[in-house]
Design an enzyme around this catalytic site. Structure first.
Site, PDB file in Angstrom:
ATOM      1  N   ILE A 114       0.842  -1.190   0.000  1.00 39.56           N
ATOM      2  CA  ILE A 114       0.000   0.000   0.000  1.00 39.56           C
ATOM      3  C   ILE A 114       0.880   1.245   0.000  1.00 39.56           C
ATOM      4  O   ILE A 114       1.853   1.336   0.759  1.00 39.56           O
ATOM      5  CB  ILE A 114      -0.951   0.016   1.213  1.00 39.56           C
ATOM      6  CG1 ILE A 114      -1.926  -1.168   1.133  1.00 39.56           C
ATOM      7  CG2 ILE A 114      -1.728   1.317   1.285  1.00 39.56           C
ATOM      8  CD1 ILE A 114      -2.903  -1.244   2.284  1.00 39.56           C
ATOM      9  N   GLY A 151       0.736  -5.582   0.751  1.00 44.44           N
ATOM     10  CA  GLY A 151      -0.502  -5.723  -0.023  1.00 44.44           C
ATOM     11  C   GLY A 151      -0.332  -6.573  -1.261  1.00 44.44           C
ATOM     12  O   GLY A 151      -1.297  -7.174  -1.745  1.00 44.44           O
ATOM     13  N   ASP A 167      -1.055  -9.959  -0.122  1.00 42.72           N
ATOM     14  CA  ASP A 167      -2.512 -10.084   0.002  1.00 42.72           C
ATOM     15  C   ASP A 167      -3.134 -10.438  -1.348  1.00 42.72           C
ATOM     16  O   ASP A 167      -4.005 -11.313  -1.440  1.00 42.72           O
ATOM     17  CB  ASP A 167      -3.129  -8.764   0.493  1.00 42.72           C
ATOM     18  CG  ASP A 167      -2.797  -8.446   1.941  1.00 42.72           C
ATOM     19  OD1 ASP A 167      -2.978  -9.323   2.797  1.00 42.72           O
ATOM     20  OD2 ASP A 167      -2.377  -7.313   2.209  1.00 42.72           O
ATOM     21  N   GLU A 185       3.609  -6.030   7.148  1.00 44.36           N
ATOM     22  CA  GLU A 185       2.782  -5.112   7.933  1.00 44.36           C
ATOM     23  C   GLU A 185       3.269  -4.867   9.361  1.00 44.36           C
ATOM     24  O   GLU A 185       3.155  -3.744   9.871  1.00 44.36           O
ATOM     25  CB  GLU A 185       1.331  -5.617   7.949  1.00 44.36           C
ATOM     26  CG  GLU A 185       0.551  -5.333   6.680  1.00 44.36           C
ATOM     27  CD  GLU A 185       0.815  -6.318   5.553  1.00 44.36           C
ATOM     28  OE1 GLU A 185       0.185  -6.209   4.489  1.00 44.36           O
ATOM     29  OE2 GLU A 185       1.684  -7.213   5.733  1.00 44.36           O
ATOM     30  N   ASP A 222      -4.370  -6.826   7.193  1.00 45.32           N
ATOM     31  CA  ASP A 222      -5.829  -6.919   7.286  1.00 45.32           C
ATOM     32  C   ASP A 222      -6.542  -7.097   5.952  1.00 45.32           C
ATOM     33  O   ASP A 222      -7.764  -7.008   5.876  1.00 45.32           O
ATOM     34  CB  ASP A 222      -6.408  -5.681   7.997  1.00 45.32           C
ATOM     35  CG  ASP A 222      -6.014  -4.368   7.332  1.00 45.32           C
ATOM     36  OD1 ASP A 222      -5.422  -4.402   6.232  1.00 45.32           O
ATOM     37  OD2 ASP A 222      -6.294  -3.300   7.922  1.00 45.32           O
TER      38      ASP A 222
END
Length: 276
Positions: free
Chosen positions: A69, A126, A129, A149, A157
């Site tokens: 991110i 991310g 993810d 993270e 998350d």
């Protein structure tokens, strides 16, 4: 075809039903901006509903797949959550924002068509993810990964903590997430995160392209059914999964695709299937 600012859809071969979906912020190592979380699920939905698309290959423009991110985006989101007058409303707003971003990643699983990740360079935070939600994953020798993270003082998350254990094992997922260490493409292969490591990006593009073409040539009903049943069965008991696939096949099994496979076998030719 719709225009996007953070991603790009490319059909490299007009005769192929394999489409490329690129993360397209190469100057920022394809860091995920706020716009990405709106554009990405919209692009996947358009590909899912396009009858000319059978398989989607997800990769990154430039040297890296995804650096996570965007830190400016993260800071902006964090600032938006600050509400000193009402902690409850701030928390509720935070939860809605997180759920919104989660939905963008889960869109990969919701897409009926197989999504294959082709990773070069960095796949951080991310990025992990994203690939964890993909149906197949491949990388180059120079690829490197990190569930980053905890080093940013946050708990991952967007899906890594939920999806990685089923891919690499609970113990490995715990170690990777708590240490945030960087690991190589070859280790990713040992862990089972990727299916194959290619020597270079051109080799990966060629190899993944051949795999995608092979899947695209199969019965689309069988392909989407296999993905749907595998994704759903992950969260079911064995008996529930068997019941689900029985229900699925009771409505899908007796199709023209099945007849075409039988006819092609008798006529010693490759089967040809209608678009979905």
């Amino acid at each position: 075809m719709a225009k996007y600012t953070t991603i790009e859809i490319v059909q490299e071969n007009p005769k192929s039903s394999v489409f490329k979906l690129y993360l397209n912020r190469p100057r920022h190592s394809n860091a995920l901006s706020r716009e990405f979380f709106t554009e990405f699920p919209n692009a996947l939905s358009s590909l899912d509903n396009n009858p000319n698309v059978a398989v989607i290959v997800l990769s990154g423009k430039g040297k890296h797949f995804c650096s996570g991110i965007d830190l400016k985006t993260l800071a902006s989101i964090s600032a938006d959550f600050q509400s000193p007058s009402d902690r409850g409303r701030s928390g509720e707003k935070s939860r809605r924002e997180i759920k919104f971003m989660q939905k963008a990643i889960t869109a990969i699983e919701k897409c009926r068509k197989p999504v294959i990740a082709a990773v070069q360079g960095a796949c951080i935070g991310g990025g992990v993810d994203i690939i964890s939600a993909c149906d197949m994953r491949f990388c180059t020798e120079d690829a490197f990964f990190s569930v980053k993270e905890v080093d940013l003082a946050i708990t991952a998350d967007l899906g890594s903590l939920q999806r990685l254990p089923a891919i690499v094992g609970y113990g490995n997922a715990m170690e990777l997430a708590l240490t945030a260490r960087t690991f190589s493409g070859s280790e990713a292969k040992v862990l089972g995160l990727v299916s194959k490591v290619f020597g270079s990006k051109p080799d990966m593009d060629e190899g993944v392209g051949a795999i995608a073409d092979g899947i695209a040539a199969k019965s689309p009903l069988a392909v989407i059914g296999t993905k749907a049943v595998l994704v759903r069965s992950r969260d079911m008991s064995l008996s529930q999964g068997l019941d689900y696939v029985a229900t699925w096949n009771s409505s899908m099994l007796l199709s023209d695709d099945l007849k075409e496979v039988a006819a092609a076998s008798l006529q010693n030719r490759k089967p040809s299937f209608s678009k979905l």
